[in-house]
Structures are given as C-alpha cells and as structure tokens.
Enzyme design. Structure first.
Site, short mmCIF file in Angstrom:
data_model
loop_
_atom_site.label_atom_id
_atom_site.label_comp_id
_atom_site.label_asym_id
_atom_site.label_seq_id
_atom_site.Cartn_x
_atom_site.Cartn_y
_atom_site.Cartn_z
N GLY A 116 -10.92 1.48 4.52
CA GLY A 116 -9.89 2.22 3.81
C GLY A 116 -10.37 2.54 2.40
CG PHE A 117 -10.55 6.21 0.59
CD1 PHE A 117 -10.50 6.50 1.95
CD2 PHE A 117 -10.23 7.20 -0.32
CE1 PHE A 117 -10.09 7.77 2.38
CE2 PHE A 117 -9.84 8.47 0.10
CZ PHE A 117 -9.78 8.76 1.46
N GLY A 118 -7.55 3.42 0.16
CA GLY A 118 -6.22 3.63 -0.41
C GLY A 118 -5.82 2.51 -1.35
CG ASN A 119 -1.79 0.36 -3.16
OD1 ASN A 119 -1.36 -0.65 -2.63
ND2 ASN A 119 -1.72 0.53 -4.47
CB VAL A 120 -4.27 -2.24 0.77
CG1 VAL A 120 -4.64 -3.67 1.11
CG2 VAL A 120 -2.76 -2.04 0.89
CB ALA A 121 -9.18 -0.07 0.33
CD1 TRP A 122 -8.72 1.01 -7.08
CD2 TRP A 122 -6.63 0.19 -7.01
NE1 TRP A 122 -8.30 0.83 -8.37
CE2 TRP A 122 -7.01 0.33 -8.37
CE3 TRP A 122 -5.35 -0.30 -6.73
CZ2 TRP A 122 -6.17 -0.01 -9.43
CZ3 TRP A 122 -4.51 -0.64 -7.79
CH2 TRP A 122 -4.92 -0.50 -9.11
CE LYS B 250 6.00 -0.24 6.61
NZ LYS B 250 5.26 -1.26 5.86
CG ASP C 219 2.91 1.24 4.86
OD1 ASP C 219 2.74 0.01 4.78
OD2 ASP C 219 2.37 1.91 5.77
P1 NDP Z 1 -2.91 4.38 1.52
O1 NDP Z 1 -2.24 5.61 2.00
O2 NDP Z 1 -3.06 4.18 0.07
O3 NDP Z 1 -4.31 4.21 2.22
C1 NDP Z 1 -4.43 4.13 3.61
C2 NDP Z 1 -5.87 4.17 3.99
O4 NDP Z 1 -6.05 4.06 5.40
C3 NDP Z 1 -6.50 5.44 3.61
O5 NDP Z 1 -7.84 5.23 3.37
C4 NDP Z 1 -6.22 6.25 4.88
O6 NDP Z 1 -6.94 7.38 5.02
C5 NDP Z 1 -6.56 5.28 5.93
N1 NDP Z 1 -5.88 5.62 7.17
C6 NDP Z 1 -4.57 5.79 7.39
N2 NDP Z 1 -4.29 6.08 8.66
C7 NDP Z 1 -5.48 6.12 9.26
C8 NDP Z 1 -5.87 6.37 10.59
N3 NDP Z 1 -4.97 6.65 11.56
N4 NDP Z 1 -7.19 6.30 10.85
C9 NDP Z 1 -8.10 6.00 9.90
N5 NDP Z 1 -7.77 5.75 8.61
C10 NDP Z 1 -6.49 5.81 8.31
O7 NDP Z 1 -2.10 3.18 2.16
P2 NDP Z 1 -2.12 1.64 1.78
O8 NDP Z 1 -3.40 1.25 1.15
O9 NDP Z 1 -0.85 1.38 1.07
O10 NDP Z 1 -2.00 0.97 3.22
C11 NDP Z 1 -3.13 0.52 3.96
C12 NDP Z 1 -2.69 -0.54 4.95
O11 NDP Z 1 -2.14 -1.65 4.22
C13 NDP Z 1 -1.61 -0.12 5.95
O12 NDP Z 1 -1.81 -0.83 7.15
C14 NDP Z 1 -0.34 -0.62 5.28
O13 NDP Z 1 0.69 -0.81 6.22
C15 NDP Z 1 -0.84 -1.93 4.70
N6 NDP Z 1 -0.06 -2.51 3.62
C16 NDP Z 1 0.26 -1.81 2.49
C17 NDP Z 1 0.96 -2.42 1.47
C18 NDP Z 1 1.26 -1.73 0.20
O14 NDP Z 1 1.86 -2.36 -0.67
N7 NDP Z 1 0.88 -0.49 -0.01
C19 NDP Z 1 1.44 -3.80 1.59
C20 NDP Z 1 0.98 -4.47 2.79
C21 NDP Z 1 0.28 -3.83 3.75
P3 NDP Z 1 -6.12 8.75 5.22
O15 NDP Z 1 -4.75 8.62 4.64
O16 NDP Z 1 -6.99 9.63 4.47
O17 NDP Z 1 -6.02 8.95 6.71
O1 2IT Z 2 3.60 -3.59 4.64
C1 2IT Z 2 4.08 -3.94 3.56
O2 2IT Z 2 4.32 -5.13 3.30
C2 2IT Z 2 4.35 -2.91 2.56
N1 2IT Z 2 4.04 -1.75 2.79
C3 2IT Z 2 5.03 -3.26 1.27
C4 2IT Z 2 6.51 -3.31 1.46
C5 2IT Z 2 7.31 -3.48 0.20
O3 2IT Z 2 8.54 -3.47 0.34
O4 2IT Z 2 6.76 -3.64 -0.89
#
Ligand code: NDP
Ligand code: 2IT
Length: 445
Positions: free
Chosen positions: A235-241, A124, A164
């Site tokens: 959340g409203f990021g990649n995973v939530a979407w 990581k 991430d």
């Molecule tokens: P994004 O940056 O796309 O979205 C993250 C979301 O979480 C946003 O809504 C963000 O809001 C919110 N967030 C982040 N930090 C905080 C905080 N301290 N307090 C409150 N809200 C917070 O990231 P991902 O969707 O990629 O990641 C979300 C989760 O999924 C993480 O735990 C990540 O480790 C996990 N994950 C991601 C993978 C991937 O492929 N992307 C794979 C497996 C797990 P804001 O940024 O506005 O603070």
């Molecule tokens: O937490 C996770 O599994 C990720 N952010 C994805 C890692 C990756 O190498 O695709």
C-alpha cells in the site's frame, strides 16, 4: 457450537458474500471453546444475534461531475453492533465496495473496537464511488450528496463514521461541512477531522503508528526489537505511510511500498523525504506507485508484482483485504520472515494465516494490530465531549498504552500450551467475551 452448521445457514442466507463469510468463519473457529464452556451465550443466541447487523442502510447518491454529467453511486451504512457504545467505524470509497465487503469490515470492527478498551460499537459504511482521477470539486460534490442521505442516521451518541480506503482528511472535511449545515450543530459526529476544528492530534498517523507499536510488543516477547530489521510494507495510503514513518523512526529499514500497479523496492530504505513523497503520490489520485522510481532512481518498480517476494524480517500488509495469499505466505516464510503485523483489514487469506501459525511466526490480525486508528478516533470523541484538545505527546502516550493493553489481552486469551501466542484466537476471544457479556446484560433486543 456447530461452526459448520452456522456457516451453512449463513451461506444459504447470504450467498456470495465471501468476505463477510470469511470474517465470520475465522471468529467462530476462535471462540468455539469459550462459547461451549459458557452455556449462557447459547441460551441467549448470542452468535445468531452477533453475526447479523442491527441494521443496514442503503441509499442512492446522485451528483454531477465536472463535465455536467449526472453520476449515480450506491451508499451504505452498516450499524452492526451497539452493545458497548455508539456504532463506530470508517467509510470506504472504492469501486470494489459492496455489501459483503462492508459487512466483513463492520463485523471485524465490533471486536477491534472492544479491544481498544474504549466504549465503541461496530459499524462501517461507504460507496462504490471511485476517487481515481476525480477533481477536488467532484470529490466535494460527491461527499456532500453522500452526507445529504447519511446525516439523519448518524450522531455523536448514535453512530460516528470516520475514514478508510479513499476517505482521508479532505473527504472528512467535505462530509463534515455538509453534516454541520444540515444538523445545524458543530459536534463530534465524524472522527479524523482537521485538528483546528475538532480533530485529534495524531489521528492521521495513528493506525500505522499503532501497528508498529504492536509489532514492537510482539518482538519484545522474544527479547527483540525493530532496530535494524528490514520491512516489506504494501500500500501507499494512510496506513502504509504511518507504518513506514514509525518503523523508520524506530530504526527499521522499510524496503517496499506498493500500489495496484505493482511494488517499489528501495534498497536504501525509506527516509523522511521519501515518506513525505508518499503523501504526494497518494494525493495525486492516480492510483499508481510507479512514479516513486522516477523520483528516486535507486529504487526499482516491479510491475504487477507483490512485495512479499522480497527477503525481509517483517511484513506489514497495509493495502486491502486478501492481498497476501498462500503462495505469498510460503515465500515470506522461506525467506526467513519472522513477523507479520496486519495494518489493513483481513489482508491475509485464511490459508496464509495457517502457514504463518504452523511455522510459529509472530502473526497479528488487523483487528488487534491496526486498532490504533479507531482507538485514536475514540480519543477524538473523548476530546470532543470534553471540548478540549490533548497534545500530540499526550495522544501518542495514550495510543502506546492502548496498543500494549491490546497485546496483553491477546496474550492472555491466546497463549497456547507451548507458549506460542495465537494472536488470532487471543484477539477474537478477548473482543467476543466483552461484547457478548454486554449483550447478555442488556437482554434480548
Ligand atoms: P488509503 O485509501 O489511504 O490507501 C489504501 C491503499 O491500498 C492504497 O495504496 C490503495 O491503492 C490500495 N488499495 C485499495 N484497494 C486496493 C485493491 N483492491 N487492490 C490493490 N490495492 C488496493 O486507505 P487506508 O490506508 O486508510 O487503508 C488501508 C487499509 O487499512 C484498509 O484495509 C483499511 O480498511 C485499513 N485500515 C484503515 C484505517 C484508517 O484509519 N485509515 C484503520 C484501520 C485499518 P488505490 O486506492 O490506489 O487502489
Ligand atoms: O478499519 C478501521 O478501523 C478504520 N477504518 C478506522 C475507523 C474509525 O472509526 O476510526
């Protein structure tokens, strides 16, 4: 194994690294019996070797913002364990990033990657860089400066970073461009690339989709399905979407999404337009979810609150670590929630998990249920090696098979006497045995 003794020694060595210690503690508790039944692990000091990263790389990232001011951030890459393949795991850009958070994520990644059935070790990295309010050119300059330090430490057969929190397709593009310029080769060194320059179809959707596929497998053990279920997503990021998209497609009604500012409750549930709008919100780099309620007036914004206070059948925490605590867990249980599938990494506290398990909820830890993201990264690496690209349907079919296999592994190692599947134990034991056996095979290194 004396879990408390190991934890005391780690606490003394790494004081204050609370997320890292939390993640290690959970795994040690789960694997204790298997460890004790197999003295070869103790003889080779597998635990002592597994809990410390192979190496931690830290570096300074200096760059210039749009005002011409010099900015300095910290950069990290943690190469945690390479027993079953090249180090693999995402990069996180968020102001909260520190060594403890990256060590917890890297440690979790070892077991998650082992569960995917693909040959990937755990790693990581990231930076305390805050993407909030930054322009595209600032993001580019930062990503280029970050890669200037990182590039010589990674490679398609040594360490393969990905996205991430705060690192999506745009950032991977800038990072890759700089890598390519420095290394002078076009290779599969990062995953999450654009799908016309080496990226895999379905990688953006994979984590959220995988989480929903895993929930589907869990529900199937009760003869149930997603159809008609109400869902709270955070959340409203990649995973939530991705989770909102697939859950909606399969007939569930997603009632909430959330941001650091509060949560949105949409009584009509999300639809295609609303799910697309999530991408716009995220791309705005403003860190707020509130504008959703202006765009879709039937929805309500609850400032400073968390979605877990709503009555729902299923909960999918998809934002960040420790976002769902004991009080939230009690509220979900009291409101009749039947399943919690973690899209984020370690979003539920240890106390919250205990409540879910004591109440016999279907509860999946992220290292099992969110493994679809890194699994599809593994499929991207395979496609890069083949110099070939699989269609979305082909990747999606492979992803579904992998999620189903992970579910089977969890059930194999985690089913208790009364038939209840303890997915935490199942995931930790299945992942551990694979990695520990590989470490034994390869000698003391
Ligand atoms: P994004 O940056 O796309 O979205 C993250 C979301 O979480 C946003 O809504 C963000 O809001 C919110 N967030 C982040 N930090 C905080 C905080 N301290 N307090 C409150 N809200 C917070 O990231 P991902 O969707 O990629 O990641 C979300 C989760 O999924 C993480 O735990 C990540 O480790 C996990 N994950 C991601 C993978 C991937 O492929 N992307 C794979 C497996 C797990 P804001 O940024 O506005 O603070
Ligand atoms: O937490 C996770 O599994 C990720 N952010 C994805 C890692 C990756 O190498 O695709």
């Amino acid at each position: 194994m004396n879990v408390q003794k190991i934890m005391n020694s780690l606490e003394a060595k790494h004081p204050g690294e609370k997320e890292y210690l939390q993640a290690v503690h959970e795994v040690l508790e789960s694997i204790n019996d298997v460890y004790n039944e197999n003295p070869q692990y103790e003889a080779a000091k597998v635990i002592e070797r597994l809990v410390e990263p192979d190496r931690i790389l830290t570096f300074k990232v200096s760059w210039m913002d749009d005002q011409g001011d010099v900015q300095v951030n910290l950069g990290y890459r943690i190469q945690f364990n390479g027993a079953i393949g090249p180090y693999k795991g995402g990069l996180r850009f968020h102001p909260s990033v520190n060594l403890s958070i990256l060590k917890f994520l890297g440690f979790e990644q070892i077991f998650k990657n082992a569960l995917t059935t693909l040959p990937m070790g755990g790693g990581k990295g990231g930076s305390d860089f805050d993407p909030k309010g930054k322009s595209d050119t600032e993001i580019m300059r930062f990503a280029q400066a970050f890669m200037l330090e990182l590039w010589s430490l990674i490679g398609p057969n040594t360490d393969v970073p990905a996205g991430d929190i705060g690192v999506g397709g745009r950032e991977i593009g800038f990072l890759y461009g700089m890598y390519k310029k420095l290394a002078k080769e076009h290779t599969g060194v990062l995953t999450g690339k654009g799908n016309n320059w080496g990226g895999s179809n379905m990688r953006p959707e994979a984590t959220g989709f995988g989480n929903v596929y895993f929930a589907q497998e869990m529900l199937a053990t009760k003869g149930d399905s997603l159809k008609g279920k109400t869902v709270a997503i955070s959340g409203f990021g990649n995973v939530a979407w991705g989770a909102a998209k697939k859950a909606t497609e399969l007939g569930a009604k997603v009632l909430t999404i959330s941001g650091p500012d509060g949560y949105i409750f949409d009584p009509n549930g999300l639809d295609d337009d609303k799910i697309e709008y999530m991408l716009e919100l995220r791309a705005s780099n403003n860190d707020i979810v509130a504008p959703y309620a202006d765009e879709f007036p039937e929805a309500t914004f609850f400032a400073g609150k968390k979605p877990w206070e709503q009555k729902v059948d299923l909960a999918m925490p998809c934002a960040t670590q420790n976002e769902l605590n004991e009080t939230d867990a009690k509220q979900l249980v009291d409101n009749g929630c039947m399943l919690v599938a973690e899209g984020a990494n370690m979003p539920c506290t240890e106390e919250a998990i205990e409540i879910f398990q004591n109440n016999k909820l279907l509860y999946a830890p992220g290292k099992a249920s969110n493994a679809g993201g890194v699994a599809t990264s593994g499929l991207e690496m395979s496609q890069n090696s083949l110099r070939y690209s699989w269609s979305s349907d082909e990747v999606d079919t492979k992803l579904q098979t992998i999620m189903s296999d992970i579910h089977t592994a969890c059930a194999k190692y985690g089913t208790e006497k009364d038939g209840y599947v303890n997915y935490v134990n199942g995931a930790n034991i299945a992942g551990f045995v694979k990695v520990a056996d590989a470490m034994l095979d390869q000698g003391v290194i």
